[in-house]
Design an enzyme around this catalytic site. Structure first.
Site, short mmCIF file in Angstrom:
data_model
loop_
_atom_site.label_atom_id
_atom_site.label_comp_id
_atom_site.label_asym_id
_atom_site.label_seq_id
_atom_site.Cartn_x
_atom_site.Cartn_y
_atom_site.Cartn_z
N GLN A 37 51.64 8.34 5.45
CA GLN A 37 52.06 9.27 4.41
C GLN A 37 53.10 8.65 3.48
O GLN A 37 53.63 7.57 3.75
CB GLN A 37 52.60 10.55 5.05
N HIS A 68 65.14 24.57 12.55
CA HIS A 68 65.29 23.87 13.83
C HIS A 68 65.78 24.81 14.93
O HIS A 68 65.32 24.72 16.07
CB HIS A 68 66.24 22.68 13.67
N GLY A 144 50.09 12.36 18.80
CA GLY A 144 50.51 13.45 19.66
C GLY A 144 49.36 14.19 20.30
O GLY A 144 49.49 14.73 21.40
N ASP A 162 56.23 20.83 16.17
CA ASP A 162 57.03 20.78 14.94
C ASP A 162 56.26 19.90 13.96
O ASP A 162 56.62 18.75 13.71
CB ASP A 162 58.41 20.22 15.26
N SER A 163 55.22 20.47 13.40
CA SER A 163 54.29 19.69 12.58
C SER A 163 54.45 20.00 11.10
O SER A 163 55.08 20.99 10.71
CB SER A 163 52.85 19.99 13.00
N THR A 164 53.84 19.15 10.28
CA THR A 164 53.71 19.44 8.86
C THR A 164 52.58 20.46 8.69
O THR A 164 52.01 20.96 9.66
CB THR A 164 53.40 18.16 8.07
#
Length: 288
Positions: A37, A68, A144, A162-164
């Protein structure tokens, strides 16, 4: 992406929704493409440093604590005794930092496909990486989805995805097969939590699909918790939790009230309030 505003503004456009979000920037600090990316770092005038991945805002120094804290503490205080926690994604290390605040945690893994995200966080968001040297912290840079497929069954207490957004490298993290592997990896009473986009924009699509896929994967209970996040689309975001057996509307309220660490947003009352489901989401998700 930059639009027709003056060059000192960074703007992320949400073309399908006819809206956009802008921050006034003072300079670009870094611009680099990894194998996966395009990562940019800006200095903004009022939100501190800004990380952008493939044109999308990932986090700022000023408001990342909202995301978070809500991705971690509701799940960890819902679990009876979280000892082993896995974070899938989360390369900026902010979620890992919050996880390691819990004294019950004996082992935490951050599984991030793009090591450059973590290296940029270490350089430009050092506060988020302040727990990286904790002896309980472990790092794996790679896929992952495959990592979770290879986990010994029944060995993890909490999994935090905790992904995009669900495109590109993160698309497979929003899939029933992945959720099934998560369910198998969890111990009895284990909890999965997935970032699940904007309630206002995605209740009928991404969030509803996550609910259905998690249940198809074998999770008995699924619940979405909305929370504010100013730099994300609509300024309103969500975390969707899934449990193998434990109802997700009950948590360790006394422990949350007496937590032995500081937070800036999360507390017992915030947790309880986030469990309330707006009427439009009840309708969109076909729940009572």
């Amino acid at each position: 992406m930059m639009n027709n505003l003056p060059s000192e503004w960074f703007t992320e456009e949400f073309q399908n929704e006819g809206t956009a979000f802008s921050l006034k920037v003072s300079e670009k600090l870094h611009d680099e493409k990894s194998e996966y990316q395009h990562i940019e770092i800006y200095s903004t005038e009022t939100f501190g440093n800004l990380m952008v991945i493939d044109g999308c805002v990932m986090l700022t120094e000023r408001d990342n604590f909202l995301y978070h804290e809500m991705m971690t503490h509701p799940a960890l205080f819902t679990h009876a005794n979280p000892e082993k926690v896995v974070v899938i994604g989360g390369g900026d290390c902010g979620t890992l930092k919050e996880v390691l605040k819990h004294p019950t945690v004996k082992e935490a893994w951050q599984v991030e496909i793009d090591e450059l995200v973590t290296r940029m966080a270490e350089r430009y968001f050092p506060d988020l990486c302040s727990s990286n040297q904790d002896p309980r912290a472990n790092f794996f840079f790679g896929d992952g989805i495959q990592w979770m497929a290879d986990v010994v069954p029944g060995t993890v207490d909490v999994i935090i995805v905790d992904s995009t957004d669900p495109v590109g490298p993160a698309e497979g993290l929003f899939a029933v097969d992945f959720y099934r592997n998560c369910m198998l990896a969890l111990k009895e009473g284990g909890i999965l939590v997935q970032q699940s986009e904007s309630p206002l924009l995605h209740s009928k699509t991404i969030i509803k699909t996550a609910h259905n896929d998690m249940k198809d994967a074998g999770f008995d209970h699924v619940h979405t918790l909305p929370f504010p996040q100013p730099v994300y689309p609509t300024g309103w975001w969500s975390a969707t939790m899934a449990s193998k057996q434990k109802p997700l509307t009950v948590f360790r309220e006394e422990d949350a009230q007496q937590k032995p660490f500081a937070t800036r947003y999360y507390n017992k009352d915030i947790h309880r309030g986030a469990l309330a489901v707006p009427e439009f989401m009840k309708a969109d998700l076909d729940i009572d």
